[in-house]
Design a protein around this motif. Structure first.
Motif, PDB file in Angstrom:
ATOM      1  N   VAL A 123       9.266   9.137  -1.886  1.00  0.00           N
ATOM      2  CA  VAL A 123      10.079   7.979  -0.952  1.00  0.00           C
ATOM      3  C   VAL A 123       9.635   7.047  -1.027  1.00  0.00           C
ATOM      4  O   VAL A 123       8.739   6.637  -0.737  1.00  0.00           O
ATOM      5  N   MET A 124      10.472   6.135  -0.575  1.00  0.00           N
ATOM      6  CA  MET A 124      10.437   4.809  -0.423  1.00  0.00           C
ATOM      7  C   MET A 124      10.468   4.498   1.518  1.00  0.00           C
ATOM      8  O   MET A 124      11.065   5.604   1.930  1.00  0.00           O
ATOM      9  N   CYS A 125       9.649   3.881   1.915  1.00  0.00           N
ATOM     10  CA  CYS A 125       9.306   4.302   3.526  1.00  0.00           C
ATOM     11  C   CYS A 125      10.276   3.968   3.959  1.00  0.00           C
ATOM     12  O   CYS A 125      11.069   2.284   3.691  1.00  0.00           O
TER      13      CYS A 125
ATOM     14  N   GLY B 123       1.662   0.858  13.544  1.00  0.00           N
ATOM     15  CA  GLY B 123       1.749   2.018  14.817  1.00  0.00           C
ATOM     16  C   GLY B 123       0.277   2.850  14.783  1.00  0.00           C
ATOM     17  O   GLY B 123      -0.022   3.543  16.073  1.00  0.00           O
ATOM     18  N   TYR B 124       0.121   3.106  13.483  1.00  0.00           N
ATOM     19  CA  TYR B 124      -1.244   3.724  13.080  1.00  0.00           C
ATOM     20  C   TYR B 124      -2.763   3.535  12.651  1.00  0.00           C
ATOM     21  O   TYR B 124      -1.972   2.810  11.593  1.00  0.00           O
TER      22      TYR B 124
ATOM     23  N   LEU C 275       4.205   8.278  -0.615  1.00  0.00           N
ATOM     24  CA  LEU C 275       5.186   7.563   0.599  1.00  0.00           C
ATOM     25  C   LEU C 275       5.227   5.798  -0.268  1.00  0.00           C
ATOM     26  O   LEU C 275       3.951   5.780  -0.366  1.00  0.00           O
ATOM     27  N   ARG C 276       5.753   4.958  -0.216  1.00  0.00           N
ATOM     28  CA  ARG C 276       5.440   3.893  -1.041  1.00  0.00           C
ATOM     29  C   ARG C 276       5.367   2.698   0.219  1.00  0.00           C
ATOM     30  O   ARG C 276       6.917   2.971   1.047  1.00  0.00           O
ATOM     31  N   ASN C 277       4.738   1.875   0.291  1.00  0.00           N
ATOM     32  CA  ASN C 277       5.285   0.962   1.181  1.00  0.00           C
ATOM     33  C   ASN C 277       5.183   1.431   2.589  1.00  0.00           C
ATOM     34  O   ASN C 277       6.234   1.172   3.412  1.00  0.00           O
ATOM     35  N   ILE C 278       3.905   1.589   3.044  1.00  0.00           N
ATOM     36  CA  ILE C 278       3.871   2.480   4.373  1.00  0.00           C
ATOM     37  C   ILE C 278       3.297   1.192   4.936  1.00  0.00           C
ATOM     38  O   ILE C 278       2.855   1.747   6.098  1.00  0.00           O
ATOM     39  N   TYR C 279       3.632  -0.224   5.425  1.00  0.00           N
ATOM     40  CA  TYR C 279       3.055  -1.047   6.451  1.00  0.00           C
ATOM     41  C   TYR C 279       3.518  -1.133   7.233  1.00  0.00           C
ATOM     42  O   TYR C 279       2.843  -0.508   8.730  1.00  0.00           O
TER      43      TYR C 279
ATOM     44  N   VAL D  79       0.627  -1.294   0.187  1.00  0.00           N
ATOM     45  CA  VAL D  79       0.502   0.309   0.205  1.00  0.00           C
ATOM     46  C   VAL D  79       0.719   1.480   0.580  1.00  0.00           C
ATOM     47  O   VAL D  79       1.137   0.937   0.705  1.00  0.00           O
ATOM     48  N   ASN D  80       0.333   2.154  -0.990  1.00  0.00           N
ATOM     49  CA  ASN D  80       1.041   3.320  -1.055  1.00  0.00           C
ATOM     50  C   ASN D  80       0.367   4.647  -0.700  1.00  0.00           C
ATOM     51  O   ASN D  80      -1.409   4.147  -0.604  1.00  0.00           O
TER      52      ASN D  80
END
Length: 501
Positions: free
Chosen positions: A447-449, A481-482, A472-476, A66-67
């Motif tokens: 940006v990659m996370c 935490g959110y 913002l890429r790959n928000i796993y 997910v991005n």
């Protein structure tokens, strides 16, 4: 990618010139592609795949990361509640293993870290279920835990698995756990955990990807336990061990941090006597058997509160953050006041756990100046280690140079250099220190996370500040935490869209 293209070309027995002709480009361009020195669009890759009759790129939408697509430069306004604490949630989830009765954790943060732990718990026989139309999690233990059935994939994705050591030493004479995962923050030794638990007969050998544990049930503390590290999870593991030892255990150099206090309040509801909550010396009188139906409300998350506060600062916005655990934010707010920030606090009221002091906080936009001294974390009641990265985003809008010293973790300061594409002047002084010069001329970027939760959130905050469209890429790691962060920030006026490639 270049190697894949080269190998596919050779398999088709084509020269670089022949491939170039099929693509309508030059042989030198193909050579650069195969050497990894040429930027490639998805369209170009598709043409290469067609020319080579080979699938260079495959899109798997079901498992794709997910991005976030963020339109930055927008002012925020309105009110937002701080959700309950991630770290208190995981501590209470692990503590539920001590209880033979049913545990209900109320208003729990529905985040990926909690999901991983519930997956592990379910796999070993613990029944967990979210109560209808709520964020309340019900936990019912089995007659006997089946560690052989553990979901190792979920276990290796969270460092929380280390916190199973304390509860499980009461259940087994011998067991093994997968090596811990979680954020990539450098070498984090588990020795402080093992030192704390040896007094309860636990011996651990790490080999072949597992912690192999044996327990001497006849061994119990005969003197105070002195923790070699005032760590949050180390203290929690010691509390798990002491909770079911029917004698009295004194734990010194204990963390008095927010999640440890929440754990103590929860253990008290299970019948454990604990003196010294909020100090560095805990005196615990445990009970041999815990079997009762209990419910508990973890308190609000000071790290999320700081995240929302930083969002208001970098976007120069006036918002009201409700349910802020003020006891764990006082140093941060004092530092911000010294930097010139203005804010208003409501009268204090009490969290649903019956103990934690809360306030509502209204941010007032205004210019900031860099602090004269470096900003560094300290054990509570000092500046929280997890709140330090947010000062990177705040320093980016302050006039002057700010030094951040993250002395605890080897890698985390390095991840703050991911702010550079967004226009932030970040100088990495060493693996623990960064120098940030503001104010920043923001620019959008892709940006990659970073693989650590708080630096990843800082990059997201910077994208909120940068006018234009950022990705913002790959928000796993942020989802660990959110909870529902995009929709909650959008309710304040942000424009954040999720998408998969």
């Amino acid at each position: 990618m270049g190697n894949l293209i080269r190998d596919a070309r050779r398999q088709r027995q084509l020269t670089q010139t022949e491939l170039a002709s099929a693509l309508g480009t030059s042989q030198s361009a193909v050579a650069r592609i195969e050497q990894g020195k040429q930027n490639l669009s998805l369209e170009t890759l598709a043409r290469i795949s067609e020319a080579l009759d080979s699938e260079i790129v495959t899109t798997v939408t079901s498992n794709a990361p997910v991005n976030l697509r963020i339109e930055g430069g927008r002012k925020l306004s309105g009110e937002i509640d701080v959700r309950t604490s991630k770290n208190a949630a995981v501590a209470c989830l692990c503590a539920a293993l001590l209880n033979k009765g049913r545990t209900t954790l109320r208003d729990l943060a529905r985040i990926e870290e909690v999901n991983r732990i519930t997956e592990v718990l379910n796999s070993i026989g613990v029944k967990t279920r979210w109560l209808p139309d709520s964020s309340d999690l019900e936990i019912t233990p089995p007659e006997r835990i089946d560690l052989d059935a553990m979901d190792e994939g979920a276990a290796r994705r969270t460092r929380t698995i280390l916190m199973f050591l304390g509860p499980l030493l009461h259940e087994f004479e011998e067991f093994k756990l997968p090596n811990a995962g979680g954020c990539d923050l450098g070498s984090r030794t588990v020795e402080p955990h093992l030192h704390a638990l040896r007094s309860f007969g636990l011996n651990v050998v790490a080999s072949h990807g597992y912690y192999h544990a044996t327990v001497d049930a006849d061994r119990h503390p005969d003197k105070p336990i002195i923790l070699t590290e005032r760590g949050d999870t180390v203290t929690e593991n010691a509390l798990f061990a002491a909770a079911k030892y029917p004698g009295t255990t004194v734990i010194r150099n204990a963390s008095p941090n927010y999640m440890v206090q929440d754990l103590c309040f929860f253990l008290q509801k299970l019948g454990v006597t604990i003196e010294g909550i909020g100090t560095t010396t805990l005196t615990v009188t445990g009970v041999a058997e815990i079997d009762q139906d209990v419910e508990y409300y973890p308190s609000e998350d000071p790290i999320e509160a700081m995240s929302l506060l930083a969002a208001a600062v970098v976007t120069e916005s006036e918002i009201t953050i409700r349910r802020v655990p003020i006891e764990f934010m006082e140093i941060e707010l004092t530092l911000l006041a010294d930097m010139g920030m203005k804010y208003e606090l409501s009268e204090e009221y009490t969290s649903n756990n019956g103990h934690t002091r809360l306030v509502n906080l209204r941010t007032i936009p205004g210019p900031l100046k860099a602090p004269k001294d470096k900003i560094h974390p300290m054990p509570f009641p000092g500046l929280n280690i997890d709140n330090l990265p947010f000062f990177a985003a705040i320093a980016a809008v302050a006039e002057g140079q700010t030094t951040l010293h993250d002395w605890v973790y080897e890698n985390r300061a390095i991840y703050l250099t991911e702010l550079t594409p967004l226009g932030v002047k970040v100088q990495l002084m060493d693996p623990h220190r960064v120098l940030i010069e503001g104010p920043t001329r923001w620019r959008p970027a892709e940006v990659m996370c970073p693989p650590a939760l708080r630096p990843a959130m800082v990059v997201l905050l910077a994208m909120l500040a940068a006018p234009g469209e950022s990705v913002l890429r790959n928000i796993y790691v942020i989802s660990r935490g959110y909870e529902e962060l995009d929709s909650r920030l959008n309710a304040l006026g942000a424009n954040i869209q999720t998408f998969r490639d």
